[in-house]
Scaffold this motif. Structure first.
Motif, PDB file in Angstrom:
ATOM      1  N   ALA A  33       0.830  -1.209   0.000  1.00 10.17           N
ATOM      2  CA  ALA A  33       0.000   0.000   0.000  1.00 10.17           C
ATOM      3  C   ALA A  33       0.863   1.257   0.000  1.00 10.17           C
ATOM      4  CB  ALA A  33      -0.934  -0.009   1.208  1.00 10.17           C
ATOM      5  N   ALA A  37       0.828   4.359  -2.728  1.00 13.59           N
ATOM      6  CA  ALA A  37       0.639   5.744  -2.292  1.00 13.59           C
ATOM      7  C   ALA A  37       1.886   6.570  -2.541  1.00 13.59           C
ATOM      8  CB  ALA A  37       0.286   5.771  -0.804  1.00 13.59           C
ATOM      9  N   LEU A  89      -6.049   7.286  -7.710  1.00 10.42           N
ATOM     10  CA  LEU A  89      -5.997   6.227  -6.700  1.00 10.42           C
ATOM     11  C   LEU A  89      -7.377   5.621  -6.466  1.00 10.42           C
ATOM     12  CD1 LEU A  89      -4.030   4.851  -4.721  1.00 10.42           C
ATOM     13  CD2 LEU A  89      -4.727   6.522  -3.013  1.00 10.42           C
ATOM     14  N   GLY A  93      -6.623   2.167  -7.749  1.00  9.78           N
ATOM     15  CA  GLY A  93      -5.874   1.632  -6.622  1.00  9.78           C
ATOM     16  C   GLY A  93      -6.237   0.212  -6.261  1.00  9.78           C
ATOM     17  N   ILE A  97      -3.739  -3.180  -6.460  1.00 14.79           N
ATOM     18  CA  ILE A  97      -3.428  -3.989  -5.276  1.00 14.79           C
ATOM     19  C   ILE A  97      -3.809  -5.445  -5.525  1.00 14.79           C
ATOM     20  CG2 ILE A  97      -4.114  -4.442  -2.890  1.00 14.79           C
ATOM     21  CD1 ILE A  97      -4.280  -1.447  -2.468  1.00 14.79           C
ATOM     22  N   LYS A 111      -5.750  -2.621   1.017  1.00 12.73           N
ATOM     23  CA  LYS A 111      -6.826  -1.710   0.621  1.00 12.73           C
ATOM     24  C   LYS A 111      -7.330  -0.892   1.806  1.00 12.73           C
ATOM     25  CE  LYS A 111      -8.489  -4.575  -3.217  1.00 12.73           C
ATOM     26  NZ  LYS A 111      -9.586  -5.450  -3.717  1.00 12.73           N
ATOM     27  N   TYR A 113      -5.607  -0.057   4.505  1.00 13.02           N
ATOM     28  CA  TYR A 113      -4.558   0.912   4.839  1.00 13.02           C
ATOM     29  C   TYR A 113      -4.596   2.093   3.871  1.00 13.02           C
ATOM     30  CZ  TYR A 113       0.156   2.698   5.788  1.00 13.02           C
ATOM     31  OH  TYR A 113       1.218   3.499   6.118  1.00 13.02           O
ATOM     32  N   LEU A 114      -4.725   1.809   2.582  1.00 10.52           N
ATOM     33  CA  LEU A 114      -4.660   2.845   1.563  1.00 10.52           C
ATOM     34  C   LEU A 114      -5.864   3.785   1.628  1.00 10.52           C
ATOM     35  CD1 LEU A 114      -2.717   3.613  -0.671  1.00 10.52           C
ATOM     36  CD2 LEU A 114      -4.044   2.226  -2.255  1.00 10.52           C
ATOM     37  N   SER A 118      -5.288   8.082   2.376  1.00 10.75           N
ATOM     38  CA  SER A 118      -5.618   9.177   1.460  1.00 10.75           C
ATOM     39  C   SER A 118      -5.645  10.518   2.181  1.00 10.75           C
ATOM     40  CB  SER A 118      -6.975   8.913   0.801  1.00 10.75           C
ATOM     41  OG  SER A 118      -6.953   7.728   0.038  1.00 10.75           O
TER      42      SER A 118
END
Length: 432
Positions: A33, A37, A89, A93, A97, A111, A113-114, A118
């Motif tokens: 992640a 990012a 993203l 995103g 992943i 997912k 965590y991401l 943001s």
């Protein structure tokens, strides 16, 4: 600047350390992640570094209109880059992943965590820009204070959210992102307050550097783009390689995920010395000094650079030797791989440091396109394809995969030093 950058990258190390207690799968999820990012954060940081040099040039000329133009233009660009990155993203995103994760469990954790991270991306769009402005003006303590304020908040809240203390549920990997999000909000609030306190008068100064704001913004982008492209390329190449590392065995990928933040943190000592050198060169060039003044300054800065490289090598030594005690929750194989990185880490800082001094000095003089070419072509014609071949086709050990970073610096070395010794940078007229 060094302390601030160490804290910035140290946050990643702390998150990795806290998440490591959850096991290799959680650590791999955070690494995946963070790599995705990192593409957006890299773009934000790239334009912020360009703004740092532009602000230093404006500060050297002591022109308030020039200074206000650099600040507003830089902030505008940073917010647009962050906004576009978040939109991309949101659309791609999850699919990325899913394609890169070694398992469905790792993909779900990444997912989560991401999604929370943001908020950090948006905060960094503002925070990095303001930090670069203060650095360019020589007020380097203010960004440091902002990180000193946010770091304890990040550590405490991450521990609480990851493990579910104080009656809260345990969020696992996502908890690390939640702690970072709260910390960045505090940090940005502090920087905005300091900007209003120290340079609030700039809002009352009429006019722009290029008559209209549109022309001023275009000029700022024209100056910044080669510098930003250099940093964007470096960040994208690094994170692209991280995605390739995901094809290593789980133990090797975990080891690479752990050592990468340490390389950033320790290497920051040398890189910030080089960036500070570039800032001062830009300020001096704004004052039209004699070549003797520039030569004397750069000679002393270069001597200090090799001291910094030696310190970085010693830090790498301590990290590798202490791996057994730092990461007791990880397998013996993962810790053995970490220790095996030591030989290449001891020699990497020296060519990297010397190249950084050359690159930042040339950027400060406006010779940005040449620097961009060296970085871009060495990364995309050597590092990335070499990493892909080493990992995906030849299945070489992780040590040789990491060694590619050293060979890249060797390739860049003669190109940078020849340009600097030609001396054209000393006659640059940055005020024009």
């Amino acid at each position: 600047m060094t302390l601030k950058a160490i804290i910035l990258h140290g946050t990643v190390v702390i998150d990795a350390y806290l998440v490591s207690s959850l096991g290799e799968a959680a650590l791999a999820a955070m690494g995946l992640a963070a790599a995705i990012a990192g593409f957006i954060l890299g773009a934000i940081l790239a334009f912020s570094n360009a703004m740092q040099i532009r602000t230093a040039q404006a500060f050297g000329t002591k022109n308030a209109v020039f200074l206000k133009s650099a600040l507003v233009s830089g902030l505008t660009v940073s917010l647009v880059v962050g906004g576009v990155g978040l939109a991309v993203l949101a659309v791609f995103g999850g699919s990325l992943i899913g394609a890169m994760a070694p398992s469905a469990e790792v993909a779900e954790m990444a997912k989560g965590y991401l999604a929370v991270f943001s908020i950090v991306i948006l905060g960094e769009a503002i925070g990095q820009c303001l930090s670069s402005y203060f650095n360019g003006c020589g007020r380097t303590r203010l960004p440091l204070y902002s990180f000193c304020l946010s770091l304890p908040i990040n550590v405490f809240t991450s521990i609480v959210f990851i493990h579910g203390y104080l009656g809260l549920p345990a969020f696992g990997v996502t908890g690390a992102a939640m702690g970072s999000a709260l910390a960045i909000c505090v940090q940005v609030g502090f920087l905005i307050y300091q900007l209003a306190r120290v340079d609030g008068h700039l809002a009352r100064i009429p006019g722009w550097r290029q008559v209209t704001f549109a022309k001023t913004l275009f000029r700022h982008i024209s100056f910044s783009l080669p510098i930003a492209a250099t940093f964007i390329s470096a960040t994208f190449a690094a994170h692209f390689c991280t995605l390739i590392y995901a094809k290593l065995s789980l133990n090797e990928f975990a080891a690479m995920t752990l050592i990468a933040p340490w390389i950033m943190v320790a290497g920051t000592i040398g890189m910030q010395w080089a960036q500070a050198t570039g800032i001062i060169v830009a300020q001096l060039l704004g004052q039209n000094p004699s070549e003797h003044v520039l030569d004397r300054f750069l000679s002393s800065a270069w001597r200090g650079a090799f001291v910094a490289a030696s310190i970085v090598a010693v830090i790498y030594l301590i990290i590798c030797v202490s791996a057994t005690y730092l990461y007791t929750d990880l397998s013996i194989e993962t810790r053995a791989i970490l220790f095996g990185f030591l030989p290449i880490l001891l020699v990497l800082p020296f060519p990297k440091q010397s190249n950084a001094i050359c690159g930042n000095t040339l950027r400060a003089s406006g010779d940005t396109i040449y620097v961009m070419h060296i970085f871009v072509w060495s990364q995309w014609l050597f590092r990335v394809p070499a990493t892909a071949l080493a990992v995906m086709y030849f299945d070489v050990p992780a040590f040789w995969v990491l060694s590619i970073l050293f060979f890249e610096e060797v390739i860049k070395f003669p190109l940078f030093h020849r340009r600097l010794f030609q001396g054209a940078w000393k006659r640059a007229e940055v005020a024009s």
